[in-house]
Design an enzyme around this catalytic site. Sequence first.
Site, mmCIF file in Angstrom:
data_model
loop_
_atom_site.group_PDB
_atom_site.id
_atom_site.type_symbol
_atom_site.label_atom_id
_atom_site.label_comp_id
_atom_site.label_asym_id
_atom_site.label_seq_id
_atom_site.Cartn_x
_atom_site.Cartn_y
_atom_site.Cartn_z
ATOM 1 N N GLU A 27 -2.539 8.796 -4.319
ATOM 2 C CA GLU A 27 -3.284 8.376 -3.586
ATOM 3 C C GLU A 27 -4.002 9.576 -2.696
ATOM 4 O O GLU A 27 -2.880 10.491 -2.199
ATOM 5 C CB GLU A 27 -4.185 7.022 -2.874
ATOM 6 C CG GLU A 27 -2.780 6.916 -2.150
ATOM 7 C CD GLU A 27 -3.701 5.976 -0.936
ATOM 8 O OE1 GLU A 27 -4.816 6.587 -0.433
ATOM 9 O OE2 GLU A 27 -3.055 4.877 -0.724
ATOM 10 N N SER A 143 -10.653 -5.226 1.072
ATOM 11 C CA SER A 143 -10.846 -4.101 0.999
ATOM 12 C C SER A 143 -10.772 -4.084 -0.468
ATOM 13 O O SER A 143 -10.567 -5.174 -1.437
ATOM 14 C CB SER A 143 -9.256 -3.779 1.336
ATOM 15 O OG SER A 143 -8.986 -2.567 0.629
ATOM 16 N N ALA A 144 -11.843 -3.468 -0.942
ATOM 17 C CA ALA A 144 -12.409 -3.327 -2.391
ATOM 18 C C ALA A 144 -10.562 -2.969 -2.867
ATOM 19 O O ALA A 144 -10.854 -3.025 -4.707
ATOM 20 C CB ALA A 144 -12.760 -1.914 -2.874
ATOM 21 N N LYS A 162 -0.795 -3.807 4.493
ATOM 22 C CA LYS A 162 -0.384 -3.130 5.475
ATOM 23 C C LYS A 162 -0.878 -4.642 6.295
ATOM 24 O O LYS A 162 -0.617 -5.145 6.288
ATOM 25 C CB LYS A 162 -1.529 -1.989 6.287
ATOM 26 C CG LYS A 162 -1.131 -0.944 5.571
ATOM 27 C CD LYS A 162 -2.133 -0.224 6.027
ATOM 28 C CE LYS A 162 -2.549 0.997 4.936
ATOM 29 N NZ LYS A 162 -3.518 0.580 3.919
HETATM 30 N N1 PSU Z 1 -1.194 3.274 2.510
HETATM 31 C C1 PSU Z 1 -1.141 3.958 3.684
HETATM 32 N N2 PSU Z 1 -1.701 4.474 3.951
HETATM 33 C C2 PSU Z 1 -3.240 4.707 4.028
HETATM 34 C C3 PSU Z 1 -3.914 3.558 2.983
HETATM 35 C C4 PSU Z 1 -2.466 3.023 2.235
HETATM 36 O O1 PSU Z 1 0.272 3.841 3.677
HETATM 37 O O2 PSU Z 1 -4.555 5.187 4.446
HETATM 38 C C5 PSU Z 1 -5.109 3.871 2.397
HETATM 39 C C6 PSU Z 1 -5.788 2.788 1.315
HETATM 40 O O3 PSU Z 1 -6.363 4.234 0.388
HETATM 41 C C7 PSU Z 1 -6.057 1.842 0.935
HETATM 42 C C8 PSU Z 1 -7.039 1.994 2.182
HETATM 43 O O4 PSU Z 1 -6.758 1.454 -0.120
HETATM 44 O O5 PSU Z 1 -5.961 2.789 3.231
HETATM 45 C C9 PSU Z 1 -7.597 0.941 2.643
HETATM 46 O O6 PSU Z 1 -9.017 1.235 3.158
HETATM 47 P P1 PSU Z 1 -9.431 -0.121 3.055
HETATM 48 O O7 PSU Z 1 -9.256 -1.205 4.212
HETATM 49 O O8 PSU Z 1 -10.611 0.585 4.243
HETATM 50 O O9 PSU Z 1 -10.177 -0.490 2.346
HETATM 51 MN MN MN Z 2 -12.574 -2.738 4.907
#
Ligand code: PSU
Ligand code: MN
Length: 307
Positions: A27, A143-144, A162
């Site tokens: 990604e 998260s989506a 995370k």
């Molecule tokens: N994993 C990592 N660092 C990141 C992410 C994942 O080690 O920055 C990113 C991914 O792209 C994941 C996003 O989809 O964080 C989640 O964002 P949100 O919580 O806004 O959905």
């Molecule tokens: Mn969010």
Amino acid sequence: MKPVSLLDYSPEVAAAFAENRPIVALESTIIAHGMPYPENVQTALELENIIRAAGAVPATIAILKGRLKAGLRSEEIEYLGKNGPNITKVSRRDLPLILARQQDGATTVAATMIISAYAKIPVFATGGIGGVHRGAAESMDISADLQELAHTNVAVVSAGAKAILDLALTLEYLETQGVPVIGYRTREFPAFYTRKSGLSIPHTAESPTEIAKIMQAKWQLNLQGGLLIANPIPEAKQLDYEEMNQAIDEAIRQSKQQGIQGKAITPFLLSKIKELTAGRSLSANIELVRNNVHLATAIAKEYQLLT
Ligand code: PSU
Ligand code: MN
């Protein structure tokens, strides 16, 4: 309506398809928003090389000038890394706008899964997926990425979710959505920076072959959706559980105080935690994503043999 292809394969990825070689998707939100420059670019290029050295082909996914990309040139990775926060973080909801307006986008796990599936790449490695945020009962911040795992046929290798999240609720959500969560040689859901979370998961796999067979079985049965392969950070590289929890609590406190909301929360917390741990969280993040890329490559090779 005339058919249009929205996607460009890099020459390397196109050749991999022609030669039937395994491919691993990566990604780009982690590059633009998950890590600071220049570590983000160094890491992204290194991950690609890990995949190549293990006999597969990397396909880093992003959107450039409204084109979906499977496989980037190193200058393109440099561009995303250098312009980090100025590149739109793109999840499912944002994709149509970025395409129609011919803009650039760094893809989250959700958007990367969509593009991987469209590009016919079934294995994807990241750091940690997004999930149910702490306090979600009030904020509804989920998260989506979780919905995408429910619907899109890609296996995602991650170090659990995370630790900034509510991991227990994240697992509940995945269970409701019917997403297999498979611990790689563990029965405990890993918490990104640490192997420990205190949460058990029902399924374990001991080998990449076993994981490839589970993917095959799921999709042969026409069960829509992905799989989450939970791969704990290597023992020697993990951070201290108590220290991490303190840093996370402090980072969340500051995010509330500053009124950080929506898609800015995850990047804010990651960078705050880096500050609070004097950079140790970033080193651990790099280690765990390396480890995930190794496993994803092994899975992609095994899956290729089965299909
Ligand atoms: N994993 C990592 N660092 C990141 C992410 C994942 O080690 O920055 C990113 C991914 O792209 C994941 C996003 O989809 O964080 C989640 O964002 P949100 O919580 O806004 O959905
Ligand atoms: Mn969010």
